[in-house]
Design an enzyme around this catalytic site. Structure first.
Site, mmCIF file in Angstrom:
data_model
loop_
_atom_site.group_PDB
_atom_site.id
_atom_site.type_symbol
_atom_site.label_atom_id
_atom_site.label_comp_id
_atom_site.label_asym_id
_atom_site.label_seq_id
_atom_site.Cartn_x
_atom_site.Cartn_y
_atom_site.Cartn_z
ATOM 1 C CG PHE A 173 6.225 -8.453 -0.300
ATOM 2 C CD1 PHE A 173 5.863 -9.541 -0.740
ATOM 3 C CD2 PHE A 173 5.439 -7.321 -0.258
ATOM 4 C CE1 PHE A 173 4.683 -9.546 -1.643
ATOM 5 C CE2 PHE A 173 4.038 -7.271 -0.774
ATOM 6 C CZ PHE A 173 3.859 -8.344 -1.535
ATOM 7 C CE1 TYR A 206 8.413 6.483 4.550
ATOM 8 C CE2 TYR A 206 7.146 7.797 3.066
ATOM 9 C CZ TYR A 206 7.998 6.535 3.408
ATOM 10 O OH TYR A 206 8.071 5.649 2.684
#
Length: 526
Positions: free
Chosen positions: A198, A447
């Protein structure tokens, strides 16, 4: 994307009874049914723009490209962080831009910016809507109104120099569209962040994005050869040659500027031929420290894969419990690493053999291609699982940082401790997962994924946890963000990151290119 969740509705993940039971038993989550609230039921404040102002903006871009419709405003009311999605679930009135303006040319962007500067209207540039740090929040600051400047009409492959391997793409080109446009000519950009499906080219540049193939192709700023940036005071084109000694690189001022200094409308990027061969391989290490040392050796000895990742013990265990493809492999514990090599068949074979020798020498055990293929199959889908967890009553969010190899273990411990202590108020400690997502010769990124039971006020719950983690990152010598950008969420730590003089420099640049201060207020610059 959906107004209250990540991505496409048809990819929504349904939690199994087993996972729901695990959430209840391990984390104390009280399972609930997801809300069926419709977008039309969300309350937005009336647009603060006058009819005259809406008409003036419509005159610039065309009436069909200037909207104050409820649905258009709601879809651009922020990004896709956990805080964003929790706010969407609230029955309180939602903050949204007062209009959505969609220019189609550089001149239209310039005219919109000049009009808004003259009339005291804030402007938030909008690409794919994937920000997870509050970078798209319609902050008005001292202005009475704010508009979302949607760049989706800048969606073309403007130029492709096949000899030089440089493509010029409109800022509104999404990741999949970039691969489609370039693939028609035998090329690939090779930038695959989790937001790939996206997010847009302009967004990649504005946030210093780093894709999952960064070990091989570099971060996005490494790919950028030049930019076109429209500001309220003029338009700037950067990048005349592959390298230059003509003073500081002005393009670096805008890569990572998050729409606060100008609107990126096109990007010149380095591209490569579509690889002939792809080889994926999973590796098992007895513990995170051993795996991290192996990745460091691989990086420093130059046997660098295109993709290089390492999950810690907790994340490996969760992957085995929830990912079918990986669960079928002979992984029984320890830490799972993934490598991917791309290129010609001969070159890939040579590099794969060299990397295997290094990883085996540093305690790694090959698991074959299955784990890598399983990861590849679902690598863009994790945000859909977060949606389902939030719906079920769990708090789930991610954050990232980076540091040197020598400081990696201390930083991981500091952040894990901060998250665990700040989220243990519900009586059950949270689940804190970690992986090395990007590597460099001198260090790596960490992360983190966090899952816990939601408190009565999950927004305040996560804000406190995020503050604790941010303070721990700064105290332990890490960067406040490695690739998620600054936005609103990381802004409180920017002074720690760049110092008082650094803040003054950014403010001086903003005063020059955006003297009225209309561009994305409340973001990046303290």
């Amino acid at each position: 994307m959906q107004w209250d969740a990540w991505g496409a509705p048809e990819k929504h993940k349904v939690l199994s009874d087993g996972i729901k039971g695990l959430l209840q038993q391990a984390l104390g989550v009280t399972i609930r049914e997801p809300s069926d609230r419709a977008a039309d039921d969300v309350v937005l404040a009336p647009s603060a723009l006058s009819d005259q102002q809406v008409a003036a903006l419509a005159d610039i871009v065309g009436e069909q490209f200037c909207s104050t419709a409820h649905s258009d405003r709601l879809l651009r009311s922020g990004g896709k962080s956990t805080l964003d999605l929790l706010r969407r679930r609230s029955t309180e009135p939602q903050n949204a831009p007062d209009a959505v303006v969609t220019p189609g040319t550089d001149d239209e962007v310039a005219d919109v910016l000049r009009y808004c500067a003259d009339h005291g209207i804030a402007v938030v540039p909008f690409g794919g809507g994937t920000s997870v740090v509050g970078g798209l929040d319609p902050v008005r600051d001292r202005f009475d109104a704010v508009v979302s400047l949607d760049l989706r009409r800048f969606d073309a492959l403007v130029d492709l120099d096949t000899d030089s391997g440089i493509a010029t793409l409109g800022a509104g080109v999404t990741g999949p569209l970039a691969e489609e446009l370039l693939g028609a000519h035998g090329f690939s950009l090779g930038h695959f962040p989790q937001s790939f499906m996206f997010a847009t080219i302009g967004g990649f540049a504005a946030t210093r994005s780093s894709g999952q193939a960064s070990a091989g192709y570099g971060r996005f700023e490494d790919m950028v050869q030049g930019l076109r940036v429209v500001t309220p005071t003029g338009t700037l084109d950067t990048g005349r040659a592959p390298a230059s000694a003509a003073g500081p690189d002005l393009g670096e001022l805008f890569v990572g500027s998050e729409g606060t200094l100008g609107v990126i409308t096109r990007v010149r990027v380095r591209v490569h031929a579509i690889p002939d061969t792809t080889v994926r391989e999973g590796w098992s290490f007895p513990d995170f420290e051993t795996g991290a040392a192996a990745l460091r050796a691989l990086r420093q000895e130059g046997a660098v894969p295109t993709v290089l990742r390492l999950s810690d013990e907790a994340e490996t265990a969760v992957n085995l419990a929830t990912t079918d493809k990986i669960g079928e492999e002979t992984v029984t514990g320890g830490c799972l690493a993934i490598t991917t090599f791309e290129g010609t068949a001969e070159h890939t074979a040579e590099r794969t053999a060299e990397a295997r020798a290094v990883l085996v020498a540093h305690g790694g055990t090959s698991l074959g291609e299955g784990p890598g293929n399983g990861w590849e199959h679902g690598r863009f889908d994790a945000p859909y699982l977060r949606d389902s967890l939030l719906d079920a009553g769990a708090l789930c969010e991610t954050l990232e940082t980076a540091t040197t190899w020598g400081n990696l273990a201390a930083l991981r411990t500091a952040v894990t401790t901060a998250l665990t202590e700040s989220l243990s108020g519900q009586g059950t400690p949270p689940l804190v997962l970690c992986h090395i997502s990007h590597t460099y010769p001198t260090g790596a990124s960490l992360y983190f994924t966090v899952v816990s039971a939601q408190a009565d006020d999950p927004i305040e719950q996560w804000r406190k946890a995020k503050a604790a983690a941010g303070d721990a990152i700064v105290a332990a010598g890490g960067t406040i963000t490695h690739h998620h950008a600054v936005g609103v969420d990381h802004r409180p730590w920017m002074r720690d990151e760049i110092g008082d003089l650094g803040v003054a420099i950014l403010r001086a640049v903003k005063d020059t290119v955006d003297p009225a201060g209309i561009l994305n207020p409340g973001k990046l610059i303290p």
